[in-house]
Scaffold this motif. Structure first.
Motif, PDB file in Angstrom:
ATOM      1  N   VAL A 218       8.403  14.181  -2.412  1.00 39.67           N
ATOM      2  CA  VAL A 218       9.023  13.083  -1.674  1.00 39.67           C
ATOM      3  C   VAL A 218       8.473  13.029  -0.248  1.00 39.67           C
ATOM      4  CG1 VAL A 218      11.193  12.252  -0.664  1.00 39.67           C
ATOM      5  CG2 VAL A 218      11.123  12.989  -3.051  1.00 39.67           C
ATOM      6  N   THR A 219       8.432  14.191   0.398  1.00 42.76           N
ATOM      7  CA  THR A 219       7.906  14.261   1.764  1.00 42.76           C
ATOM      8  C   THR A 219       6.437  13.853   1.798  1.00 42.76           C
ATOM      9  OG1 THR A 219       9.402  16.112   2.148  1.00 42.76           O
ATOM     10  CG2 THR A 219       7.711  15.717   3.800  1.00 42.76           C
ATOM     11  N   LEU A 220       5.652  14.376   0.862  1.00 45.06           N
ATOM     12  CA  LEU A 220       4.225  14.040   0.817  1.00 45.06           C
ATOM     13  C   LEU A 220       4.012  12.548   0.600  1.00 45.06           C
ATOM     14  CD1 LEU A 220       2.803  17.016  -1.306  1.00 45.06           C
ATOM     15  CD2 LEU A 220       2.446  16.578   1.138  1.00 45.06           C
ATOM     16  N   GLY A 221       4.806  11.971  -0.309  1.00 43.36           N
ATOM     17  CA  GLY A 221       4.681  10.536  -0.559  1.00 43.36           C
ATOM     18  C   GLY A 221       4.956   9.711   0.674  1.00 43.36           C
ATOM     19  N   ILE A 222       5.936  10.142   1.478  1.00 47.30           N
ATOM     20  CA  ILE A 222       6.261   9.412   2.702  1.00 47.30           C
ATOM     21  C   ILE A 222       5.149   9.564   3.738  1.00 47.30           C
ATOM     22  CG2 ILE A 222       7.866   9.309   4.643  1.00 47.30           C
ATOM     23  CD1 ILE A 222      10.065  10.185   2.690  1.00 47.30           C
ATOM     24  N   VAL A 223       4.696  10.799   3.945  1.00 44.53           N
ATOM     25  CA  VAL A 223       3.662  11.047   4.965  1.00 44.53           C
ATOM     26  C   VAL A 223       2.370  10.321   4.625  1.00 44.53           C
ATOM     27  CG1 VAL A 223       2.217  12.816   6.045  1.00 44.53           C
ATOM     28  CG2 VAL A 223       4.652  13.269   5.629  1.00 44.53           C
ATOM     29  N   VAL A 224       1.896  10.489   3.396  1.00 46.08           N
ATOM     30  CA  VAL A 224       0.636   9.829   2.990  1.00 46.08           C
ATOM     31  C   VAL A 224       0.817   8.310   2.973  1.00 46.08           C
ATOM     32  CG1 VAL A 224      -1.096   9.636   1.176  1.00 46.08           C
ATOM     33  CG2 VAL A 224      -0.051  11.850   1.648  1.00 46.08           C
TER      34      VAL A 224
ATOM     35  N   GLY B  84       0.806  -1.221   0.000  1.00 52.49           N
ATOM     36  CA  GLY B  84       0.000   0.000   0.000  1.00 52.49           C
ATOM     37  C   GLY B  84       0.839   1.270   0.000  1.00 52.49           C
ATOM     38  N   PRO B  85       1.755   1.441   0.964  1.00 54.87           N
ATOM     39  CA  PRO B  85       2.576   2.660   0.983  1.00 54.87           C
ATOM     40  C   PRO B  85       3.462   2.812  -0.253  1.00 54.87           C
ATOM     41  CG  PRO B  85       2.697   1.518   3.074  1.00 54.87           C
ATOM     42  CD  PRO B  85       1.999   0.602   2.141  1.00 54.87           C
ATOM     43  N   ALA B  86       3.993   1.696  -0.757  1.00 56.22           N
ATOM     44  CA  ALA B  86       4.854   1.764  -1.946  1.00 56.22           C
ATOM     45  C   ALA B  86       4.081   2.297  -3.139  1.00 56.22           C
ATOM     46  CB  ALA B  86       5.438   0.386  -2.255  1.00 56.22           C
ATOM     47  N   LEU B  87       2.852   1.804  -3.336  1.00 54.80           N
ATOM     48  CA  LEU B  87       2.037   2.263  -4.455  1.00 54.80           C
ATOM     49  C   LEU B  87       1.690   3.747  -4.328  1.00 54.80           C
ATOM     50  CD1 LEU B  87      -0.392  -0.772  -4.921  1.00 54.80           C
ATOM     51  CD2 LEU B  87       1.603  -0.155  -6.321  1.00 54.80           C
ATOM     52  N   ILE B  88       1.381   4.184  -3.109  1.00 48.84           N
ATOM     53  CA  ILE B  88       1.044   5.589  -2.899  1.00 48.84           C
ATOM     54  C   ILE B  88       2.258   6.474  -3.162  1.00 48.84           C
ATOM     55  CG2 ILE B  88       0.529   7.286  -1.094  1.00 48.84           C
ATOM     56  CD1 ILE B  88      -1.553   5.399  -0.015  1.00 48.84           C
ATOM     57  N   PHE B  89       3.424   6.077  -2.682  1.00 52.59           N
ATOM     58  CA  PHE B  89       4.630   6.875  -2.917  1.00 52.59           C
ATOM     59  C   PHE B  89       4.922   6.979  -4.412  1.00 52.59           C
ATOM     60  CE2 PHE B  89       9.106   7.691  -3.475  1.00 52.59           C
ATOM     61  CZ  PHE B  89       9.402   8.631  -2.495  1.00 52.59           C
ATOM     62  N   LEU B  90       4.809   5.867  -5.123  1.00 54.52           N
ATOM     63  CA  LEU B  90       5.072   5.889  -6.565  1.00 54.52           C
ATOM     64  C   LEU B  90       4.059   6.764  -7.300  1.00 54.52           C
ATOM     65  CD1 LEU B  90       5.997   2.138  -7.157  1.00 54.52           C
ATOM     66  CD2 LEU B  90       7.534   4.112  -7.285  1.00 54.52           C
ATOM     67  N   ALA B  91       2.795   6.726  -6.859  1.00 55.43           N
ATOM     68  CA  ALA B  91       1.772   7.547  -7.501  1.00 55.43           C
ATOM     69  C   ALA B  91       2.036   9.038  -7.281  1.00 55.43           C
ATOM     70  CB  ALA B  91       0.387   7.176  -6.963  1.00 55.43           C
ATOM     71  N   VAL B  92       2.422   9.404  -6.047  1.00 60.50           N
ATOM     72  CA  VAL B  92       2.685  10.815  -5.736  1.00 60.50           C
ATOM     73  C   VAL B  92       3.915  11.319  -6.483  1.00 60.50           C
ATOM     74  CG1 VAL B  92       3.310  12.422  -3.892  1.00 60.50           C
ATOM     75  CG2 VAL B  92       1.543  10.695  -3.485  1.00 60.50           C
ATOM     76  N   ASN B  93       4.910  10.439  -6.673  1.00 60.78           N
ATOM     77  CA  ASN B  93       6.176  10.865  -7.273  1.00 60.78           C
ATOM     78  C   ASN B  93       6.344  10.424  -8.731  1.00 60.78           C
ATOM     79  OD1 ASN B  93       8.114  12.140  -5.094  1.00 60.78           O
ATOM     80  ND2 ASN B  93       6.938  10.524  -4.077  1.00 60.78           N
ATOM     81  N   ALA B  94       5.243  10.047  -9.366  1.00 67.63           N
ATOM     82  CA  ALA B  94       5.326   9.680 -10.786  1.00 67.63           C
ATOM     83  C   ALA B  94       5.829  10.863 -11.597  1.00 67.63           C
ATOM     84  CB  ALA B  94       3.951   9.245 -11.288  1.00 67.63           C
TER      85      ALA B  94
ATOM     86  N   ILE C 176      12.203  14.519   7.679  1.00 64.38           N
ATOM     87  CA  ILE C 176      11.009  15.256   8.108  1.00 64.38           C
ATOM     88  C   ILE C 176       9.739  14.482   7.739  1.00 64.38           C
ATOM     89  CG2 ILE C 176       9.674  17.366   7.727  1.00 64.38           C
ATOM     90  CD1 ILE C 176      12.334  18.847   7.456  1.00 64.38           C
ATOM     91  N   GLY C 177       9.714  13.880   6.560  1.00 66.62           N
ATOM     92  CA  GLY C 177       8.546  13.097   6.159  1.00 66.62           C
ATOM     93  C   GLY C 177       8.313  11.917   7.075  1.00 66.62           C
ATOM     94  N   VAL C 178       9.378  11.221   7.435  1.00 61.71           N
ATOM     95  CA  VAL C 178       9.253  10.084   8.355  1.00 61.71           C
ATOM     96  C   VAL C 178       8.790  10.558   9.725  1.00 61.71           C
ATOM     97  CG1 VAL C 178      10.549   8.289   9.575  1.00 61.71           C
ATOM     98  CG2 VAL C 178      10.939   8.659   7.132  1.00 61.71           C
TER      99      VAL C 178
END
Length: 436
Positions: free
Chosen positions: A314-320, A122-132, A388-390
């Protein structure tokens, strides 16, 4: 010259009872959790004061023999060395659950294992989507996939008093499997060179350690060198050294066959319980707080630094990913597995409890920060944004989990009080007791 009787000693009268009281307190998860949170808060505050340079200098102090490739910083010793002690205790607990606890039923054990997988996807897919389309940023896809087991268990211990033990077991299993999968991801995607010979050699002292504990050996002079050699070889292999702690814990017998008179098939507690009793105070009182002190020292850079970081993808992808991706991944895979297979949720748990655990899964620190360093080495801007994201994602997930679990804790406490009242009344409702 003073007489021997009046000479001061290292262990004055009353020191042993006091030491026993301290170790007894440290065996409680709440005390260990409070120490961890205090240590983390000190590290975070210190790293954001005018004296942050002193904190960084302390964190970067190098210790250890260079000949063994162990001239490491204090921060690395805390994450790779001291945390292995914590993971040893985790290995003992997890094996006990699989051998003699709730997880001995494969149908119950399957859910937290599958949840760990979903909690990474789940988190991997969200990070990839935010940072596409964000260039090399996609290299950080694995940063929000890891759950920090030490912090997650600490939060659970602090906020719970009446939650069922099955909830902790679910979280423990999920987090350990999550960490093992995260280490595998590091070995495959973020390790420049995996030293298989060292990994193979680590099996030798590990096997000798296993034979020794199976035979009931408790001597620290025998077991400690074997454990340290196993740890060093795993460390040299390029695999995260804390894995050695889990593997060593798995070798310790949970049950032993009773010899002598009586039923020869009856079983007594094995060395796992003895080890846990001895080592938990060291883990909770020293190892984990020191790790938390160094791991939590994230320099935010004031309000401007926070705003700049939170607007970066990058930060948003980590937080979400940590907050939403973890929760959705864990909950969706657990629910689907329970409905489509014979796997069962523990009868003491409800799906609201699973939501609380799923939110706790978003607490990511050690391995998340490690993956961030590996993914963006040499790119200071993204390295700072990862920290900061973490931090933001972890604190948000912890807060949401605490709210849900505190509400559930009230429910279970009310149930416990009602059951206790019924027991006092011999199972007769209060209205009939009053009419006597």
């Amino acid at each position: 010259m003073s007489s021997p009787r009046s000479r001061p000693t290292l262990f004055a009268r009353g020191s042993w009872p006091e030491a026993r009281r301290i170790t007894a307190i440290l065996r409680t998860e709440t005390a260990g959790g409070v120490l961890l949170i205090i240590a983390a808060a000190i590290g975070l505050i210190w790293a954001n004061t005018p004296w942050s340079g002193a904190y960084e200098a302390l964190r970067d102090v190098q210790l250890g023999p260079s000949a063994l490739h162990l001239n490491l910083s204090l921060e690395t010793w805390a994450a790779d060395g001291l945390l292995a002690v914590f993971f040893f205790v985790v290995g003992l607990e997890l094996k006990r659950e699989f051998v003699a606890g709730d997880l001995r039923d494969p149908r119950r054990a399957a859910l937290p294992v599958v949840a760990a997988v979903g909690g990474m996807v789940g988190p991997a897919l969200i990070f990839l989507a935010v940072n596409a389309g964000n260039g090399d940023a996609v290299r950080g896809w694995a940063i929000p996939t890891a759950t920090d087991i030490a912090f997650a268990l600490a939060v659970l211990a602090v906020v719970s008093s009446h939650l069922p033990t099955a909830l902790r077991t679910f979280l423990l299993t999920l987090a350990v499997v999550d960490d093992l999968l995260a280490v595998t991801v590091i070995a495959i995607f973020y390790t420049d060179e995996l030293q298989l010979p060292y990994l193979g050699l680590a099996l030798i002292p590990l096997a000798v350690f296993a034979v020794a504990v199976q035979r009931g050996v408790r001597s620290v002079w025998v077991l400690a060198p074997l454990a340290m050699l196993t740890w060093w070889l795993v460390h040299e292999s390029g695999v995260h050294a804390t894995v050695a702690g889990v593997l060593l814990g798995f070798t310790v017998p949970v049950l032993t066959t009773r010899s002598g008179k009586g039923d020869p098939t009856a079983q007594d507690p094995g060395l796992a319980e003895w080890f846990e009793h001895k080592i938990r105070p060291l883990s909770a009182g020293i190892a984990v707080p020191i790790f938390a002190f160094f791991a939590a020292g994230v320099t935010i850079g004031g309000l401007d630094g926070m705003v700049d970081s939170l607007t970066d993808r990058v930060t948003l992808g980590i937080v979400v990913g940590l907050v939403a991706g973890k929760a959705l991944g864990i909950l969706a895979t657990t629910f689907a597995t329970a409905k489509l297979t014979r796997a069962e949720l523990d009868s003491d748990l409800s799906w609201v409890d699973v939501i609380g655990v799923a939110l706790l899964g978003g607490i990511g620190f050690t391995v998340s920060l490690l993956i961030g360093e590996l993914a963006f080495a040499g790119q200071p801007r993204w390295e700072d944004h990862v920290r900061i994201g973490v931090l933001v994602g972890t604190l948000t997930a912890a807060l949401l989990a605490a709210i849900v679990l505190r509400l559930r804790n009230r429910v279970y406490r009310r149930i416990a009080e009602e059951e206790a009242r019924d027991d006092d009344n011999d199972g007769v409702p209060d209205i009939y007791q009053q009419g006597k």
